[in-house]
Design a protein around this motif. Structure first.
Motif: not given
Length: 138
Positions: A17, A47, A49, A51, A58, A65
């Motif tokens: 990712q 955590r 993530k 996208q 998080y 971010c």
């Protein structure tokens, strides 16, 4: 980058990712790696993530971010760059803050354009630690 992408099935999902996210901006990856390393070192229980348009951090809620969102006119953006965004209960006034908005009372979203690993410094990390504590209290 093409050779790296061919090996994606062998990589860890987060690594895959990460590589896909940075495919259009590979020179910004070292900036992100320093940011991620410092966040994971300084803030427990984070955590990450991935996208399509941002990588979010998080604890209880999202507190920061990284993205390629344009906070300046294209001609005023250095290459490479990475925008670091965080939310606090108050506005930070600093020449480093490109944009600060109050989407609703008591929550200020700040965007900082970073152009080098050195800009992921103590001042920025203090704001991010404060954002994580703010997020954790909600």
């Amino acid at each position: 980058m093409e050779k790296i992408l061919r090996k994606l099935p062998e990589a860890e999902p987060a690594d895959s990712q990460r590589l896909l996210f940075f495919e259009p901006h590979p020179d910004a990856l070292p900036i992100y790696e320093v940011l991620e390393q410092k966040i994971l070192k300084d803030i427990p229980g984070v955590r990450v993530k991935f996208q399509k348009t941002q990588i979010s951090f998080y604890n209880k809620h999202m507190f920061a971010c990284a993205s390629f969102m344009r906070v300046r006119k294209k001609k005023d953006c250095p290459e490479p760059f990475l925008v670091v965004t965080f939310s606090l209960p108050h506005q930070v006034v600093s020449p480093r803050i490109d944009v600060a908005t109050e989407p609703y009372p008591g929550r200020w979203t700040h965007h900082v354009l970073t152009a080098s690993k050195e800009e992921i410094d103590d001042e920025l990390m203090e704001w991010i630690r404060e954002a994580a504590a703010f997020s954790d209290r909600k």
